[in-house]
Every structure is written in C-alpha cells, then in structure tokens.
Scaffold this motif. Structure first.
Motif, PDB file in Angstrom:
ATOM      1  N   THR A  92     -19.191 -37.285 -21.287  1.00  0.00           N
ATOM      2  CA  THR A  92     -20.094 -37.749 -22.339  1.00  0.00           C
ATOM      3  C   THR A  92     -19.832 -37.023 -23.645  1.00  0.00           C
ATOM      4  N   GLN A  93     -19.559 -35.735 -23.559  1.00  0.00           N
ATOM      5  CA  GLN A  93     -19.245 -34.977 -24.773  1.00  0.00           C
ATOM      6  C   GLN A  93     -18.012 -35.555 -25.458  1.00  0.00           C
ATOM      7  N   LEU A  94     -16.978 -35.856 -24.696  1.00  0.00           N
ATOM      8  CA  LEU A  94     -15.765 -36.427 -25.274  1.00  0.00           C
ATOM      9  C   LEU A  94     -16.051 -37.786 -25.909  1.00  0.00           C
ATOM     10  N   ALA A  95     -16.857 -38.607 -25.223  1.00  0.00           N
ATOM     11  CA  ALA A  95     -17.176 -39.938 -25.753  1.00  0.00           C
ATOM     12  C   ALA A  95     -17.953 -39.839 -27.060  1.00  0.00           C
ATOM     13  N   LEU A  96     -18.901 -38.920 -27.130  1.00  0.00           N
ATOM     14  CA  LEU A  96     -19.692 -38.759 -28.353  1.00  0.00           C
ATOM     15  C   LEU A  96     -18.833 -38.212 -29.490  1.00  0.00           C
ATOM     16  N   GLU A  97     -17.959 -37.294 -29.168  1.00  0.00           N
ATOM     17  CA  GLU A  97     -17.083 -36.725 -30.201  1.00  0.00           C
ATOM     18  C   GLU A  97     -16.118 -37.772 -30.744  1.00  0.00           C
ATOM     19  N   ARG A  98     -15.666 -38.681 -29.879  1.00  0.00           N
ATOM     20  CA  ARG A  98     -14.799 -39.758 -30.353  1.00  0.00           C
ATOM     21  C   ARG A  98     -15.530 -40.667 -31.330  1.00  0.00           C
ATOM     22  N   ASP A  99     -16.861 -40.748 -31.190  1.00  0.00           N
ATOM     23  CA  ASP A  99     -17.656 -41.578 -32.096  1.00  0.00           C
ATOM     24  C   ASP A  99     -18.114 -40.811 -33.325  1.00  0.00           C
ATOM     25  N   GLY A 100     -17.617 -39.602 -33.506  1.00  0.00           N
ATOM     26  CA  GLY A 100     -17.884 -38.869 -34.734  1.00  0.00           C
ATOM     27  C   GLY A 100     -19.027 -37.883 -34.676  1.00  0.00           C
TER      28      GLY A 100
END
Length: 235
Positions: free
Chosen positions: A19-27
């Motif tokens: 989830t952290q990676l997914a959120l970081e990909r979204d800025g």
C-alpha cells in the motif's frame, strides 16, 4: 502544491509495504508504522495531512488510536476494516473517523477515497469540489441562527448558547448542508454525495454515526429523523 503526507498504520508487513508503494506512486508521501503506539508517536512527531488506520493493531488498536488523534487534532482519519459488517466500523466512526475502507481494497479505490476526504478538508481540489462549500455559498452568508444555535458560514464557526462548539471539518460540512436548507429533508444518499463526495452508493452508517455525533454537540433535538427518508434541521 506540497506532497500530501499520509500516516499509514498497518501491522501486516505485506499490506503495509504494498500500500505504501501504491500511494507513493500516486504522489503521496507516506510514513508507515506497524503498530498503534508507533503510529501515535509518528502522528505527534510528523503531523501528517491524513491518517489511515487499520482497526486491528498491536499495542494500541486502531479505534483507540483514532480516539487519541481526535483528542489532539481534526486531521482526517480513514479506518481500514477487514469486514464491512464489523462493529469495529461503527466504533471507529464513533471514535472520530471520517470514513472507512473495507479490506481487501483496490489501490485506486483507496486513493479515490483519500482524495475525496482531502477535498472536504481543503487539502486538495478547490472551491466547488463538494456539496458543503457550495451550499454555504448559496446561502446568504453571515450568521444563521436556529434557536440557541448560531452558524457562521463565513468564519466557519458554530456557537450554542453563546459558547463555541468544536466540530471536525466533516461535521461542519454536514451542518452546513442542514443549515443551508432548514426544514428540508435530506436523504442519506444525498448527504453521502454532498458531504462525503461519494459518486456511487456508500454505507449510510457513515451518515448515521456522524449525525449522532453532531447531535451530541449542537443538541439532540436539533436534527430530526424522518423515518424512511432521512434527516432535517429544525427551522
């Protein structure tokens, strides 16, 4: 615009990292913590823009953590629950959470819910991004008075019997919707759309719990339940 800082508290290593990676990909800028006590320390030290809290956490459960955060701040909180029908959902909302997402969740759905909450709190979007602000603008402005309740739609302040009433941004937007149309019945679906920015069907328990929280602050008899239809503010 500065990056939105998300505090994410989740004890499952796989879910937390993915989830952290997914959120970081979204800025988003993400601080991820594995337990409630570490989450509280991180909240106090880093002052995030929004908190995502799993309900089941070691050390301090998510509901207790939400309550501690709400005692200190009006920062938006989204609870993450493994079961949509769990009593934990209601407990989280009663503790002060603004919304919840059921696990397992799709990353795009979580991002959409985060952005919807942030728009309500003024961290993202702009004027007109949601029903509450438009409803307040549509009113005459100034102070609206309902018995001992005074709602300052310009200063975003509420007083009851002359004493200030502390509302979370979600509670304030909910009150603005009611005060913009006193005596008019607003359905739960309409409130979900205007206050929570749900463009799709949502869980009406979110509305019911927030209405009850609002009643405890502005007076139990100020908002009337119209069975089978919704709620209205007594004119």
């Amino acid at each position: 615009m500065a990056e939105t800082h998300v505090l994410f508290v989740e004890d499952d290593d796989v879910i937390r990292e993915a989830t952290q990676l997914a959120l970081e990909r979204d800025g988003f800028r993400v601080t991820a913590m594995p337990d409630g006590l570490a989450g509280l320390d991180a909240f106090r030290a880093r002052q995030p823009d929004i908190a995502l809290l799993d309900v089941m956490l070691p050390g301090m459960d998510g509901v207790s953590l939400c309550r501690r955060i709400r005692d200190e701040s009006t920062v938006p909180v989204i609870m993450l629950s493994a079961r949509a029908d769990s009593i934990d959902v209601v407990l989280g909302l009663e503790a002060g959470a603004d919304d919840y997402v059921t696990k397992p969740f799709d990353g795009s759905v979580l991002v959409a819910r985060i952005r919807a909450v942030l728009r309500r709190f003024g961290h993202a979007g702009g004027p007109g991004s949601g029903g509450g602000a438009e409803a307040a603008d549509a009113a005459d402005g100034g102070v609206l008075v309902f018995g001992d309740l005074a709602v300052d739609t310009d200063g975003m302040e509420v007083r009851r019997g002359g004493a200030p009433v502390s509302l979370t941004p979600t509670e304030m937007r909910l009150l603005l919707e009611f005060s913009s149309a006193p005596g008019t019945v607003l359905s739960r679906d309409k409130l979900l759309e205007r206050v929570w920015d749900y463009g799709w069907g949502g869980d009406t328990r979110v509305v019911d719990v927030h209405v009850q929280r609002l009643r405890t602050k502005i007076g139990q008899d100020r908002i009337e339940t119209v069975r089978g239809f919704g709620y209205k503010l007594k004119a």
